[in-house]
Design an enzyme around this catalytic site. Structure first.
Site, PDB file in Angstrom:
ATOM      1  N   ASP A 247      29.278  43.634  47.717  1.00  0.00           N
ATOM      2  CA  ASP A 247      30.574  42.957  47.546  1.00  0.00           C
ATOM      3  C   ASP A 247      30.314  41.473  47.287  1.00  0.00           C
ATOM      4  O   ASP A 247      29.240  40.955  47.591  1.00  0.00           O
ATOM      5  CB  ASP A 247      31.443  43.128  48.792  1.00  0.00           C
ATOM      6  CG  ASP A 247      32.941  42.965  48.499  1.00  0.00           C
ATOM      7  OD1 ASP A 247      33.628  43.984  48.319  1.00  0.00           O
ATOM      8  OD2 ASP A 247      33.419  41.805  48.456  1.00  0.00           O
ATOM      9  N   SER A 248      31.312  40.792  46.755  1.00  0.00           N
ATOM     10  CA  SER A 248      31.165  39.352  46.511  1.00  0.00           C
ATOM     11  C   SER A 248      31.657  38.508  47.687  1.00  0.00           C
ATOM     12  O   SER A 248      31.454  37.306  47.709  1.00  0.00           O
ATOM     13  CB  SER A 248      31.940  38.951  45.253  1.00  0.00           C
ATOM     14  OG  SER A 248      33.312  39.209  45.439  1.00  0.00           O
ATOM     15  N   CYS A 334      42.939  50.002  40.593  1.00  0.00           N
ATOM     16  CA  CYS A 334      44.169  49.793  41.377  1.00  0.00           C
ATOM     17  C   CYS A 334      45.118  48.880  40.625  1.00  0.00           C
ATOM     18  O   CYS A 334      45.971  48.230  41.227  1.00  0.00           O
ATOM     19  CB  CYS A 334      43.846  49.272  42.773  1.00  0.00           C
ATOM     20  SG  CYS A 334      42.978  47.706  42.772  1.00  0.00           S
TER      21      CYS A 334
HETATM   22  N1  SAH Z   1      36.419  50.099  48.568  1.00  0.00           N
HETATM   23  C1  SAH Z   1      36.966  49.175  49.526  1.00  0.00           C
HETATM   24  C2  SAH Z   1      38.048  48.299  48.921  1.00  0.00           C
HETATM   25  C3  SAH Z   1      37.608  47.465  47.744  1.00  0.00           C
HETATM   26  S1  SAH Z   1      38.682  46.161  47.351  1.00  0.00           S
HETATM   27  C4  SAH Z   1      37.454  49.931  50.760  1.00  0.00           C
HETATM   28  O1  SAH Z   1      37.566  51.185  50.720  1.00  0.00           O
HETATM   29  O2  SAH Z   1      37.726  49.302  51.770  1.00  0.00           O
HETATM   30  C5  SAH Z   1      37.821  45.258  46.162  1.00  0.00           C
HETATM   31  C6  SAH Z   1      36.646  44.462  46.667  1.00  0.00           C
HETATM   32  O3  SAH Z   1      36.007  43.862  45.551  1.00  0.00           O
HETATM   33  C7  SAH Z   1      36.972  43.322  47.608  1.00  0.00           C
HETATM   34  O4  SAH Z   1      36.249  43.477  48.806  1.00  0.00           O
HETATM   35  C8  SAH Z   1      36.480  42.045  46.881  1.00  0.00           C
HETATM   36  O5  SAH Z   1      35.861  41.111  47.754  1.00  0.00           O
HETATM   37  C9  SAH Z   1      35.448  42.626  45.942  1.00  0.00           C
HETATM   38  N2  SAH Z   1      35.170  41.868  44.708  1.00  0.00           N
HETATM   39  C10 SAH Z   1      36.029  41.194  43.912  1.00  0.00           C
HETATM   40  N3  SAH Z   1      35.395  40.733  42.807  1.00  0.00           N
HETATM   41  C11 SAH Z   1      34.096  41.115  42.904  1.00  0.00           C
HETATM   42  C12 SAH Z   1      32.942  40.962  42.077  1.00  0.00           C
HETATM   43  N4  SAH Z   1      33.017  40.328  40.903  1.00  0.00           N
HETATM   44  N5  SAH Z   1      31.782  41.503  42.492  1.00  0.00           N
HETATM   45  C13 SAH Z   1      31.706  42.173  43.663  1.00  0.00           C
HETATM   46  N6  SAH Z   1      32.754  42.357  44.480  1.00  0.00           N
HETATM   47  C14 SAH Z   1      33.942  41.842  44.118  1.00  0.00           C
END
Ligand code: SAH
Length: 391
Positions: A247-248, A334
């Protein structure tokens, strides 16, 4: 009460049960047209149609609450919320104490989200109209839910469109602790309702996390866009060989680490990596048996769709490159503005470009605490495909 008259031939959607009226459909307003409040809606021939919440400052002028001549008061909200809660209690309470109690239009309460995390509720009032009834709604929720505390996270883009300020804080009862622990299918998660994304947890991915658990035994898994590690924990619990959590967001990953430890997987094989998933998927050479790709919404408005499809194609194309033969990709969007058929086409384009044959093994989406009104298909934001690569 305000009275709002629609233009000629603009009444069909409301008659069919769609809850939204935009400014362009309105002929005239009688009463205090500059005030937020309850309004009755009439067609151009003065036939009564519906009753809803009016905001003169929003292009989305009315959100209909009822197609009956009933009072909009605490008992109205209590009735709608009681229906919503009873369904969750019947269907979900045995498996989780974290669930969405009210899903806006899907529970016929447009503009209101209520999530339950153990003994606490977190509300989001997205519209100026709903905000007017905050006390009644909080009163109804207190009586119905027996919650220890009710917290508010009303912020974000929808409120800006409604021209209302963000509002965050405790609405009733005790303030929530720094982290609330919930239990979903026996897995434990800490939820930060104050600073976390959305109201603190992605309740909407519960069914897909459970689905992953049926596939992950002895597999290597990449959980890309992991947030606080939901899919990773289900994968480990199912006996995954190794899981990479990516994650970022540093706070999300720190909480993922705590969640892994809480479930006994602190030393389980795998890595937790912070970075940009677009760059990571392009650069790495590793292969995985299962990849979960759950990016944030890439299209916030209709005009973003072209750029968003490019982003989804890039992610899916690079993810498919890192799947072992016979591997599985759980891929999601989403973005409310990206319809499921277009999403499927984008993923198809990615598979063609990467030269792999891929089959859909399951369509994934909203769990039952995120109902979508049949009259408001726009509410269907989450779509996912479970894909198996032939070779
Ligand atoms: N799958 C997770 C929800 C994901 S929400 C669950 O079940 O709980 C989307 C996520 O993407 C967030 O945590 C956000 O921090 C991350 N995110 C946003 N842009 C990103 C990027 N460029 N690279 C990696 N992660 C990213």
């Amino acid at each position: 009460m305000l009275q709002l008259f629609l233009k000629k031939d603009r009444d069909a959607p409301i008659r069919r049960g769609h809850p939204w009226i935009f400014s362009g459909a309105i002929e005239r307003v009688e009463g205090e047209a500059d005030q937020i409040g309850v309004a009755d809606v009439f067609d151009s021939k003065k036939n009564w149609l519906a009753r809803g919440l009016y905001n003169p400052k929003s292009q989305l002028r009315i959100r209909v609450l009822t197609w009956h001549k009933e009072n909009i008061d605490q008992s109205f909200f209590a009735q709608r919320l009681a229906h919503a809660l009873a369904f969750r209690q019947q269907q979900l309470a045995a498996n989780t104490n974290g669930y969405r109690l009210c899903n806006g239009e899907g529970d016929f309460l447009p503009g209101l989200i209520v999530d339950r995390y153990a003994d606490f509720l977190v509300c989001q009032f997205f519209t100026a109209g709903m905000e007017l009834f905050k006390d009644e709604i909080v009163g109804a929720l207190r009586e119905l839910s027996g919650a220890t505390g009710i917290f508010e996270r009303s912020e974000g883009r929808v409120r800006e469109e409604e021209r209302i300020e963000a509002s965050v804080g405790t609405l009733a009862g005790e303030p929530p602790p720094e982290f609330i622990q919930i239990e979903e299918y026996g897995r434990k998660f800490l939820v930060d309702v104050r600073r976390g994304q959305k109201t603190g947890f992605f309740l909407d991915q519960r069914d897909s996390r459970a689905f992953l658990a049926t596939l992950a035994h002895e597999r290597t898994v990449l959980n890309c866009f992991s947030y606080t590690g939901g899919f990773s924990i289900y994968a480990f619990a199912a006996g995954a060989k190794a899981v990479t959590t990516f994650d970022s967001s540093l706070p999300a990953l720190e909480l993922a680490g705590r969640n892994l430890a809480l479930n006994g997987f602190a030393d389980a094989p795998g890595e937790t990596i912070k970075g940009d998933a677009f760059a990571y998927l392009k650069e790495i050479e590793d292969k995985f048996d299962i990849i979960v790709l759950d990016p944030p919404s890439l299209a916030h408005k209709r005009g973003d769709i072209d750029a968003a499809t490019g982003g989804y194609k890039f992610l899916n194309l690079h993810a498919l490159k890192h799947l072992n033969p016979g591997g599985l990709l759980l891929t999601f969007s989403c973005s409310q503005h990206l319809p499921v058929d277009l999403f499927q086409k984008v993923v198809f384009g990615a598979a063609v470009d990467v030269g792999r044959k891929v089959a859909i093994v399951k369509h994934l989406g909203h769990p039952l605490d995120h109902p979508v009104s049949l009259h408001h298909p726009e509410g269907e934001y989450l779509k996912g495909l479970a894909l198996r690569a032939l070779d």
